[in-house]
Design a protein around this motif. Sequence first.
Motif, PDB file in Angstrom:
ATOM      1  N   ALA A  97     -73.381  -5.368 -28.642  1.00 55.78           N
ATOM      2  CA  ALA A  97     -73.542  -5.348 -30.090  1.00 55.78           C
ATOM      3  C   ALA A  97     -74.984  -5.664 -30.473  1.00 55.78           C
ATOM      4  N   PHE A  98     -75.527  -4.849 -31.376  1.00 57.34           N
ATOM      5  CA  PHE A  98     -76.902  -5.042 -31.851  1.00 57.34           C
ATOM      6  C   PHE A  98     -77.101  -6.452 -32.391  1.00 57.34           C
ATOM      7  N   ASP A  99     -76.140  -6.913 -33.217  1.00 59.00           N
ATOM      8  CA  ASP A  99     -76.316  -8.223 -33.850  1.00 59.00           C
ATOM      9  C   ASP A  99     -76.407  -9.347 -32.831  1.00 59.00           C
ATOM     10  N   GLU A 100     -75.663  -9.199 -31.755  1.00 56.86           N
ATOM     11  CA  GLU A 100     -75.649 -10.292 -30.790  1.00 56.86           C
ATOM     12  C   GLU A 100     -76.809 -10.192 -29.792  1.00 56.86           C
ATOM     13  N   TYR A 101     -77.130  -8.978 -29.389  1.00 56.44           N
ATOM     14  CA  TYR A 101     -78.085  -8.842 -28.277  1.00 56.44           C
ATOM     15  C   TYR A 101     -79.460  -8.304 -28.680  1.00 56.44           C
ATOM     16  N   GLY A 102     -79.535  -7.733 -29.880  1.00 55.61           N
ATOM     17  CA  GLY A 102     -80.766  -7.025 -30.262  1.00 55.61           C
ATOM     18  C   GLY A 102     -82.022  -7.863 -30.194  1.00 55.61           C
ATOM     19  N   ASP A 103     -81.924  -9.145 -30.622  1.00 53.24           N
ATOM     20  CA  ASP A 103     -83.115  -9.989 -30.684  1.00 53.24           C
ATOM     21  C   ASP A 103     -83.436 -10.692 -29.367  1.00 53.24           C
ATOM     22  N   ARG A 104     -82.535 -10.565 -28.404  1.00 52.29           N
ATOM     23  CA  ARG A 104     -82.795 -11.286 -27.148  1.00 52.29           C
ATOM     24  C   ARG A 104     -83.938 -10.623 -26.383  1.00 52.29           C
ATOM     25  N   SER A 105     -84.470 -11.406 -25.427  1.00 55.51           N
ATOM     26  CA  SER A 105     -85.434 -10.762 -24.542  1.00 55.51           C
ATOM     27  C   SER A 105     -84.655 -10.310 -23.301  1.00 55.51           C
ATOM     28  N   PRO A 106     -85.115  -9.268 -22.620  1.00 54.50           N
ATOM     29  CA  PRO A 106     -84.365  -8.725 -21.480  1.00 54.50           C
ATOM     30  C   PRO A 106     -83.988  -9.783 -20.449  1.00 54.50           C
ATOM     31  N   SER A 107     -84.849 -10.804 -20.311  1.00 49.60           N
ATOM     32  CA  SER A 107     -84.545 -11.814 -19.303  1.00 49.60           C
ATOM     33  C   SER A 107     -83.316 -12.630 -19.672  1.00 49.60           C
ATOM     34  N   GLN A 108     -82.889 -12.515 -20.939  1.00 51.13           N
ATOM     35  CA  GLN A 108     -81.692 -13.259 -21.357  1.00 51.13           C
ATOM     36  C   GLN A 108     -80.421 -12.431 -21.192  1.00 51.13           C
ATOM     37  N   LEU A 109     -80.530 -11.294 -20.499  1.00 50.07           N
ATOM     38  CA  LEU A 109     -79.346 -10.478 -20.234  1.00 50.07           C
ATOM     39  C   LEU A 109     -78.985 -10.548 -18.757  1.00 50.07           C
ATOM     40  N   SER A 110     -77.696 -10.296 -18.455  1.00 45.85           N
ATOM     41  CA  SER A 110     -77.294 -10.212 -17.050  1.00 45.85           C
ATOM     42  C   SER A 110     -77.822  -8.909 -16.466  1.00 45.85           C
ATOM     43  N   GLY A 111     -77.806  -8.792 -15.145  1.00 48.03           N
ATOM     44  CA  GLY A 111     -78.296  -7.583 -14.487  1.00 48.03           C
ATOM     45  C   GLY A 111     -77.583  -6.329 -14.990  1.00 48.03           C
ATOM     46  N   GLY A 112     -76.251  -6.423 -15.119  1.00 46.92           N
ATOM     47  CA  GLY A 112     -75.483  -5.266 -15.583  1.00 46.92           C
ATOM     48  C   GLY A 112     -75.804  -4.931 -17.033  1.00 46.92           C
ATOM     49  N   GLN A 113     -75.991  -5.981 -17.847  1.00 45.43           N
ATOM     50  CA  GLN A 113     -76.342  -5.723 -19.264  1.00 45.43           C
ATOM     51  C   GLN A 113     -77.705  -5.053 -19.354  1.00 45.43           C
ATOM     52  N   GLN A 114     -78.641  -5.487 -18.506  1.00 42.88           N
ATOM     53  CA  GLN A 114     -79.960  -4.853 -18.503  1.00 42.88           C
ATOM     54  C   GLN A 114     -79.834  -3.376 -18.142  1.00 42.88           C
ATOM     55  N   GLN A 115     -78.961  -3.105 -17.173  1.00 38.85           N
ATOM     56  CA  GLN A 115     -78.790  -1.718 -16.756  1.00 38.85           C
ATOM     57  C   GLN A 115     -78.243  -0.868 -17.905  1.00 38.85           C
ATOM     58  N   ARG A 116     -77.315  -1.467 -18.670  1.00 36.28           N
ATOM     59  CA  ARG A 116     -76.755  -0.718 -19.800  1.00 36.28           C
ATOM     60  C   ARG A 116     -77.819  -0.452 -20.859  1.00 36.28           C
ATOM     61  N   ILE A 117     -78.723  -1.446 -21.060  1.00 37.69           N
ATOM     62  CA  ILE A 117     -79.812  -1.223 -22.022  1.00 37.69           C
ATOM     63  C   ILE A 117     -80.727  -0.111 -21.509  1.00 37.69           C
ATOM     64  N   GLY A 118     -80.888  -0.046 -20.175  1.00 39.17           N
ATOM     65  CA  GLY A 118     -81.676   1.036 -19.591  1.00 39.17           C
ATOM     66  C   GLY A 118     -81.063   2.399 -19.932  1.00 39.17           C
ATOM     67  N   VAL A 119     -79.726   2.478 -19.899  1.00 39.87           N
ATOM     68  CA  VAL A 119     -79.046   3.734 -20.246  1.00 39.87           C
ATOM     69  C   VAL A 119     -79.225   4.032 -21.734  1.00 39.87           C
ATOM     70  N   ALA A 120     -79.080   2.968 -22.567  1.00 40.65           N
ATOM     71  CA  ALA A 120     -79.242   3.162 -24.014  1.00 40.65           C
ATOM     72  C   ALA A 120     -80.646   3.659 -24.329  1.00 40.65           C
ATOM     73  N   ARG A 121     -81.645   3.119 -23.646  1.00 40.25           N
ATOM     74  CA  ARG A 121     -83.026   3.537 -23.890  1.00 40.25           C
ATOM     75  C   ARG A 121     -83.213   5.016 -23.547  1.00 40.25           C
ATOM     76  N   ALA A 122     -82.561   5.456 -22.441  1.00 43.61           N
ATOM     77  CA  ALA A 122     -82.722   6.848 -22.029  1.00 43.61           C
ATOM     78  C   ALA A 122     -82.114   7.810 -23.041  1.00 43.61           C
ATOM     79  N   LEU A 123     -81.062   7.339 -23.753  1.00 42.11           N
ATOM     80  CA  LEU A 123     -80.368   8.245 -24.673  1.00 42.11           C
ATOM     81  C   LEU A 123     -80.893   8.168 -26.100  1.00 42.11           C
ATOM     82  N   ALA A 124     -81.710   7.140 -26.403  1.00 39.77           N
ATOM     83  CA  ALA A 124     -82.031   6.828 -27.796  1.00 39.77           C
ATOM     84  C   ALA A 124     -82.684   7.988 -28.545  1.00 39.77           C
TER      85      ALA A 124
END
Lengths: 255, 507
Positions: A126-153
């Motif tokens: 969710a944008f509201d929960e994770y949008g303001d975090r820095s990548p280091s505050q995500l788990s490895g799998g969450q970072q990977q999902r953000i990588g997918v989101a970035r590719a599709l944006a």
Amino acid sequence: MIELNNVQKSYDGGTTLAVANTSFVVERGEFLGLIGASGCGKTTTLKMINRLEEPSGGEIRVNGRNVLDQDPEQLRRNIGYVFQGIGLFPHRSVAENVVAVPRLLQWEPDKIRARCEECMDMVGLAFDEYGDRSPSQLSGGQQQRIGVARALAAKPEVVLMDEPFGALDPITRSELQEEFKSIQRSMELTVVMVTHDMTEALLLADRIAVMREGVVLQIGTPRELLNKPAHDYVRDIVAMPRKRAQRLEELMHDE
Amino acid sequence: MSDNLREQLLLLPAYFQGHLLLTLAAITMGVLISVPLGVWAEQSARAKQPLLATVSIIQTFPSLAILALVVALLGGRIGFLPAFIALTLYSMLPIVRNTVTGLESVSSSVIEAAKGIGMSPRQILREVKLPLAMPVIVAGIRTAMVWTVGLATLSTLVGATSFGNYIFTGIQTRNLVAVTVGSLASAGLAVGLDSLVAAIQWLLEKRNEAVDSSRLRRIRLSVYGVIALVSAVALYGLLPQPRADFVVAGKVFTEQYIMAGLLAGELEQAGFMVDQHLGLGSDVLYEAISNGTVDLYVEYTGTIWANYMNREGNPGREAIRNAVVDYLDQQGVVAVGFTGFQNRYALAMRRDRAEELGVISIDDLLPYADDLLAGADLEFFGRPEWLRLRDLYNMDFAEKLTFDPSLMYTALVERQVDVISAYTTDGRVAAFDLLLLDDPRNALLAYDGIILASTKAAAQPAFMQAIESIVDGIPDQLMRQANRLVDVDGESINVAVEFLHAEMAKN
Ligand SMILES: Nc1ncnc2c1ncn2[C@@H]1O[C@H](COP(=O)(O)OP(=O)(O)OP(=O)(O)O)[C@@H](O)[C@H]1O
Ligand SMILES: [Mg+2]
């Protein structure tokens, strides 16, 4: 859409070939799985498509034009890429990472924000929960999902993915696979996805290319590979999911 | 003591402002030059090694040498500019090196991702590499900042105002309060500026985070406040100041501080506005009076004879006076007149010891010299004068020891040595009632105090009139007493200046 003609790549001036005489075509809206052992040249093949590496020989066409004739930055902005090492920008917030390409393309701020929420929802963060975090505050799998989101944006027509779901637990992984498959279908994305996981390749891909030591041994639909393997290696690798299922079956009966 | 402290604190605003402006200007220039150089070095493998080697070599130069070289390169110009250039050069190494290290340490997978999503090389540099390298670069800037604040104290020697004025004056006049105030102020400024940069960096990093925003806002406000204050103080120095009519200067020892104070006082009494540049090096001063950056100071005939005219031999006091006056005339420096005292080397003994041996001149020493211990300052035994003395009198001492000047006098008083190379106007000669030995064979050069003025200043009759009274006005005895007030009795320079002024008025 993507067309490789006799493509070669050597990192050492020709002594060894990381990719040798590779040719295949990926049609518009087609999903190609690229599978093979570690070091066989999958990432190299992917990088040559968006010019992160230059081929040592042969020709690569995207949208009918030789990539070497296209401006590399424009080319890359129009191709989504999920990196094997994820490669999020550690000094940017998660939301800023997701919309990096739309920013480069100078979209309107409102549109960028809306797209950011949409893409993060798509990968279940969710944008509201994770949008303001820095990548280091995500788990490895969450970072990977953000990588997918970035590719599709930036709504690319072509998406290159290098083991995009490797770090996910089986349940999240299969959810995300299905989600992605439906997006791919509805938006008619042209996708090349590198994976080590034959099950994943069989479930998602329209066709699968099996690589070994820089050479594509066979390329075909899952059915073709299963029924008419052109090579022992292909037969072994395609048989893996079935073998494992059988082994599981036996284990259950032993109980 | 508290009078002394008050006197020192009154100087604080001017020194603080000079030091701050110098440091900030040098660091700003250092950053503007060094960060781009670092970026260039990181991108060009060919530039990297030569560039890093160059900035490292600059760093290995002794800081005083750099200052002297810059002054020389600027044609003898003193003041803010040479200090600023030298400090800028000195600040470069940590910034360049950290910029290169910082950029190189950015993870290659992040750079590849930036390239892969379509950033141009410039965008990668600006939006990815520089921000990620920033903590390392800022660490380099902080190192440079602390160095620069410390080194800026040396710029006093080339005539730029800084906390060094406290330190050098204090050391020379044995004013520990001044040394302490200067050192503490310099250390405090280093810590303050360092914390300020750290706070700015912290704020920049927190820019995107919504943590406890009221606290963040408070901190941000106070940081902005401090930045505004610091810039205001520094920039105040750039405002056109009321220009002084004349610049009076002096070298780095008590007598020079007193004479500069005396000369400045006379000019001020005549209604002129005067700037004082104290604690300058000899060569710098002579150059500065020739080119008119300095208008007035007291030089010594022996120094001009040996160091600037490069003459050897000793034709005697009168001959040197005449030769020097002729030489100055050719050089376009105005010799206003002699001070009346001469501050030369003389062999000195405790009066009781001299009487015991029956000695009043160097000749009388000859039978005993082989058994005597001699003490001198750090350079005397290496100077041509000692060689000449040795040869003319054909004598040497049993042992020759070198001391810091103040320790040299103590050694003599405590009978650790029998003879020392005293300075004829030194206050300790008076305080310890030492006997200065005659020099019948003229081995030791004459060092008459001579008042030098720039041609520009000397062209003004009112200027010449104001300092007229000092010409030939101060005999050795009087100068020795003035020096003694400072060096032995621990009074301030001002007290000694007033003493001289009052004594001269009596005559
Ligand atoms: N930048 C490079 N320089 C030199 N050799 C390289 C470089 N990148 C890859 N190689 C070599 O090229 C070959 C193919 O590498 P590639 O990264 O394409 O493998 P891969 O199939 O993606 O492997 P994996 O599944 O482990 O990611 C390997 O032998 C690798 O060592
Ligand atoms: Mg790979």
